[in-house]
Structures are given as structure tokens and as C-alpha cells.
Scaffold this motif. Structure first.
Motif, short mmCIF file in Angstrom:
data_model
loop_
_atom_site.label_atom_id
_atom_site.label_comp_id
_atom_site.label_asym_id
_atom_site.label_seq_id
_atom_site.Cartn_x
_atom_site.Cartn_y
_atom_site.Cartn_z
N VAL A 258 0.85 -1.20 0.00
CA VAL A 258 0.00 0.00 0.00
C VAL A 258 0.88 1.24 0.00
O VAL A 258 1.84 1.32 0.77
N ASN A 259 0.56 2.20 -0.86
CA ASN A 259 1.30 3.45 -0.95
C ASN A 259 0.36 4.64 -0.85
O ASN A 259 -0.74 4.62 -1.44
N ALA A 260 0.78 5.65 -0.11
CA ALA A 260 0.08 6.94 -0.15
C ALA A 260 0.66 7.74 -1.30
O ALA A 260 1.89 7.79 -1.48
N ILE A 261 -0.19 8.35 -2.11
CA ILE A 261 0.27 9.08 -3.29
C ILE A 261 -0.44 10.43 -3.37
O ILE A 261 -1.52 10.62 -2.82
N PHE A 262 0.21 11.39 -4.05
CA PHE A 262 -0.44 12.67 -4.31
C PHE A 262 0.14 13.27 -5.58
O PHE A 262 1.22 12.88 -6.04
N GLU A 263 -0.59 14.23 -6.13
CA GLU A 263 -0.09 14.95 -7.31
C GLU A 263 -0.66 16.36 -7.33
O GLU A 263 -1.85 16.57 -7.08
N LEU A 264 0.21 17.32 -7.59
CA LEU A 264 -0.16 18.71 -7.82
C LEU A 264 0.43 19.10 -9.16
O LEU A 264 1.65 19.02 -9.34
N GLU A 265 -0.40 19.51 -10.12
CA GLU A 265 0.11 19.82 -11.45
C GLU A 265 -0.50 21.11 -11.98
O GLU A 265 -1.71 21.30 -11.94
N SER A 266 0.38 21.99 -12.46
CA SER A 266 -0.03 23.33 -12.89
C SER A 266 0.27 23.50 -14.37
O SER A 266 1.39 23.26 -14.83
N GLY A 267 -0.74 23.93 -15.15
CA GLY A 267 -0.55 24.23 -16.56
C GLY A 267 -0.28 25.72 -16.76
O GLY A 267 -0.86 26.56 -16.08
N PHE A 268 0.60 26.04 -17.72
CA PHE A 268 0.91 27.45 -17.97
C PHE A 268 1.14 27.66 -19.46
O PHE A 268 1.42 26.73 -20.22
N ALA A 269 0.99 28.92 -19.88
CA ALA A 269 1.23 29.31 -21.26
C ALA A 269 2.68 29.76 -21.40
O ALA A 269 3.06 30.78 -20.82
N PRO A 270 3.50 29.03 -22.16
CA PRO A 270 4.91 29.40 -22.25
C PRO A 270 5.17 30.71 -22.98
O PRO A 270 6.22 31.32 -22.80
N ASN A 271 4.22 31.17 -23.80
CA ASN A 271 4.44 32.43 -24.52
C ASN A 271 4.25 33.64 -23.63
O ASN A 271 4.74 34.73 -23.94
N SER A 272 3.52 33.49 -22.50
CA SER A 272 3.25 34.63 -21.63
C SER A 272 3.47 34.34 -20.15
O SER A 272 3.53 35.27 -19.34
N GLY A 273 3.53 33.07 -19.79
CA GLY A 273 3.65 32.70 -18.38
C GLY A 273 2.33 32.64 -17.64
O GLY A 273 2.31 32.37 -16.44
N ALA A 274 1.21 32.89 -18.33
CA ALA A 274 -0.10 32.89 -17.68
C ALA A 274 -0.52 31.48 -17.28
O ALA A 274 -0.13 30.49 -17.92
N LEU A 275 -1.34 31.38 -16.24
CA LEU A 275 -1.89 30.10 -15.82
C LEU A 275 -2.95 29.63 -16.81
O LEU A 275 -3.69 30.44 -17.38
N GLN A 276 -3.06 28.31 -16.99
CA GLN A 276 -4.07 27.72 -17.83
C GLN A 276 -5.15 27.07 -16.98
O GLN A 276 -5.18 27.23 -15.77
N ASN A 277 -6.05 26.30 -17.63
CA ASN A 277 -7.09 25.53 -16.94
C ASN A 277 -7.95 26.40 -16.03
O ASN A 277 -8.13 26.13 -14.84
N GLY A 278 -8.47 27.48 -16.61
CA GLY A 278 -9.35 28.36 -15.84
C GLY A 278 -8.61 29.21 -14.83
O GLY A 278 -9.17 29.57 -13.79
#
Length: 389
Positions: free
Chosen positions: A81-101
Motif C-alpha cells: 500500500v502506498n500513499a500518493i499525491f499529485e499537484l500539477e499546474s498548466g501554464f502558457a509558455p508564450n506569456s507565463g499565464a496560468l491555464q485551466n481556468g
């Protein structure tokens, strides 16, 4: 001296015990992927009847893959049994703006348990439609891909979700249940939806409304066989409408600006798809039927098939053909080719060539998220670079 030595040994023993029990890892990873895109017969906004001309721009949404960075963690709890987590952030490489709303961790934010009997996760995560699609398309969520025909497909993630997935001797099954499929909204001036602009990455349906357990609910399910050479899978995906985040607003369909004003209005997809792998050569494809039941009923059908081949250890060739048909006869054929040159295991150069053949009613753009006009026979060329870390 003896007291100090004893205390030191006790402290060392405690630290060793803690280290042995907390056998965990946290990995920082990411992809930076961007390029220069040229498209003929481009429009500045939807609804134009004549083209503005060709367009050249740096990609913000996706090149070969969307840019992102993330943290993935895993800790052994014993007995497999393993405890797992994930945090993932999308960004626009042309401006650095955040994606996904415009969310910090809009691609994923979940915690879970990995066991010999399957994996359970809770939080924002991809759903089974996305999982199955990545097994059955050679192009993935690229700028030139099925995303141009249905923008929901590369954005098929759900907030407030519990999921389960199991792989038993190559037979797979999984499901997600969301109590509020999307708790983000993009401001805008669109006439529909109380002033919220249409955005497939933020569809304004937070759910969790008192007295309405089905508002903004989403259920997806997958069943199939994933062998080393052959795979086949079936997917069911239903999302419901409901009250929106903004005062007086409602949610909308993530595929197009169709209002889903209450929990009785739904968009349902059925997908059958698969793959065949023989050494360096692969075939992938499938069909997706979508039914939206709102103020009116609207249906689409997408058929797709593609192939990939490792010409050399450092050169990969991909190609995919797809077709969309709709209730109102906005039909189109779509052709995409891609060549990738691997500079190393982590860095690659690629070029993509796309051709969108719209009929007199359809105006799908060759590049996802861009615009053209009805009846356009549009060509796109993309030159890009990707680096993974």
C-alpha cells in the motif's frame, strides 16, 4: 559522558526509525513545449463570415503537449500500500499565464491510496475519457489534434472527484464520481451565461448545492483490455448542468457555448477505441458519440484513426485522420501529420502539418482554440520544441 553517549544513541535510533517508516519520495517534473504556428484563412473571432487573412503566432495552449510543472509524491505504508499525491499546474509558455481556468493547480490536485486491489484518488483529476483517449490517439492533446473538433477532450478533468482504477492481468476498469465538476469560471461579455465567457477549461458548474445532489454532477466509467500489443476500451461520460458561480449565471457545455441551466440537462458521451502495437509501428483509433440534451438536443459523432512509426531511434512519424458529423450538419474532415526529432531523451524538435476541410456550415479551425470561417479549407504549419525535466 556516559549520559551524553546514551542520549546520542537514543536520538540516532529514533531518527533511523522515523527514516525507515517514512520511505517516501517527492518528484518535481514538467514539460515546456512551445512553437510558432502559421494558419491560412484565419478569423479573429467566432461568427465571422469572411477571413481576416493568415495568422502567425507563438502557441499558448499547446504545441505537441501542453506545458506544465508538477509535484508527485509516494510513500510506502507497507503490505503493498502506498500513499500518493499529485499537484500539477498548466501554464502558457508564450506569456507565463496560468491555464485551466486560471488555477494554480488546474491540471490536477489530488491525494490517494495505491493498493494491490486498485487505486483510489480524491480531488481534481483527469477522468476516464482522458485516460482512454491517451491510449487511442497518436497525437495526444496537441494543438493540431481532436481538440480542434471537440475542446472538451483535452480538458476532460473534474473537480470534487473520487476515482477508482484497477488493472488485473491487462483487464482494466475505472470510474470517477464528481459532486461538482468544475468550480471555476472565466469572466467575459458573452450574451449567454450571465456574462461568463465560454471556456472549456472553466465551465462554471461548482455543484454541491443544498437540496440538489445531481447539480453539476459528473460520472465517467471505463472498461477494457490493455495488452502489450492489443487494446480495446469502452467509456461512458455524463455531465450535468446546474447553477453557475456568478450571480444569476448557469453552467455550459464544455464542448461549445450551449447552456446547461439545470441538473436535468446533460451531455453524455460514449467512446469505443483501441490500439495495435507491433514493434516500432502502432495503429490507434476509435469513435466518440456525444448527445447534449438541453433546451434542444444536439449530437456529434467523431471518427478517428492514426498511425505512428519509429523511423530511427531519434525520429518518430505520426499521422491521424478524423471526421466529425453533427445534428446541424456542421461536418468536417481533418488531416494531421507530425515528425519528431529527438535531440536527447528529454529534448525534441517537431513539425506538424494540418489540413481542415470544412463544409459550408462548419468552421472548425485547424489549430485548437483558434478561429476560421464556414467552408474554409484551412492549412496549418507548426514548428516547435519540447523539453522535459
Amino acid at each position: 559522558m556516559k549520559t551524553i553517549l546514551t542520549a546520542t544513541l537514543v536520538a540516532a535510533s529514533v531518527l533511523t526509525s522515523v527514516h525507515a517508516r517514512a520511505q517516501g519520495t517527492v518528484t518535481l517534473y514538467g514539460i515546456i513545449d512551445t512553437g510558432v504556428d502559421w494558419e491560412s484563412q484565419s478569423a479573429r473571432a467566432p461568427g465571422q463570415t469572411s477571413v481576416s487573412g493568415s495568422a502567425i503566432r507563438m502557441t499558448s495552449l499547446s504545441g505537441a503537449l501542453p506545458s506544465r510543472w508538477g509535484l508527485h509524491g509516494k510513500e510506502s505504508l507497507g503490505s503493498g500500500v502506498n500513499a500518493i499525491f499529485e499537484l500539477e499546474s498548466g501554464f502558457a509558455p508564450n506569456s507565463g499565464a496560468l491555464q485551466n481556468g486560471n488555477r494554480l493547480f488546474g491540471r490536477s490536485a489530488w491525494v490517494g491510496l495505491e493498493t494491490p486491489y486498485g487505486t483510489i484518488r480524491a480531488g481534481r483529476q483527469i477522468n476516464m475519457t482522458y485516460v482512454a483517449l491517451m491510449k487511442s490517439t497518436v497525437l495526444g492533446p496537441a494543438l493540431y489534434s481532436l481538440a480542434a473538433l471537440d475542446p472538451y477532450l483535452p480538458n476532460s478533468r473534474s473537480d470534487n472527484t473520487i476515482s477508482y482504477f484497477v488493472n488485473f492481468h491487462h483487464f482494466v476498469a475505472g470510474a470517477t464520481y464528481s459532486t461538482g465538476r468544475d468550480g471555476a469560471s472565466s469572466p467575459g461579455t458573452a450574451a449567454v451565461n450571465g456574462g461568463a465567457a465560454f471556456n472549456p477549461g472553466a465551465t462554471n458548474c461548482p455543484g454541491n448545492v443544498g437540496g440538489s445532489s445531481t447539480a453539476c454532477r459528473q460520472i465517467t466509467a471505463l472498461a477494457g483490455y490493455w495488452g502489450p500489443e492489443l487494446g480495446l476500451q469502452f467509456v461512458y461520460d455524463q455531465l450535468r448542468g446546474g447553477p453557475g458561480l456568478l450571480p444569476g449565471s448557469v453552467s455550459y457545455d464544455p464542448s461549445m457555448p450551449l447552456v446547461l441551466s439545470n441538473s436535468g440537462q446533460t451531455t453524455t458521451r460514449y467512446m469505443v477505441s483501441g490500439y495495435f502495437q507491433l514493434g516500432k509501428f502502432a495503429l490507434r483509433g476509435g469513435a466518440i458519440h456525444r448527445m447534449t440534451t438541453a433546451a434542444t438536443k444536439y449530437q456529434t459523432n467523431i471518427f478517428f484513426g492514426g498511425a505512428s512509426y519509429m523511423l530511427r531511434p531519434d525520429i518518430e512519424l505520426d499521422g491521424e485522420v478524423s471526421r466529425i458529423t453533427t445534428t446541424d450538419q456542421k461536418n468536417a474532415n481533418y488531416y494531421v501529420m507530425r515528425a519528431t526529432y529527438l535531440l536527447s531523451k528529454r529534448t525534441s524538435l517537431y513539425t506538424m502539418l494540418g489540413f481542415m476541410q470544412n463544409n459550408s456550415r462548419a468552421s472548425y479551425s485547424v489549430g485548437a482554440g483558434n478561429f476560421t470561417v464556414p467552408n474554409a479549407k484551412q492549412i496549418g504549419v507548426l514548428l516547435g520544441m519540447q523539453h522535459r525535466f
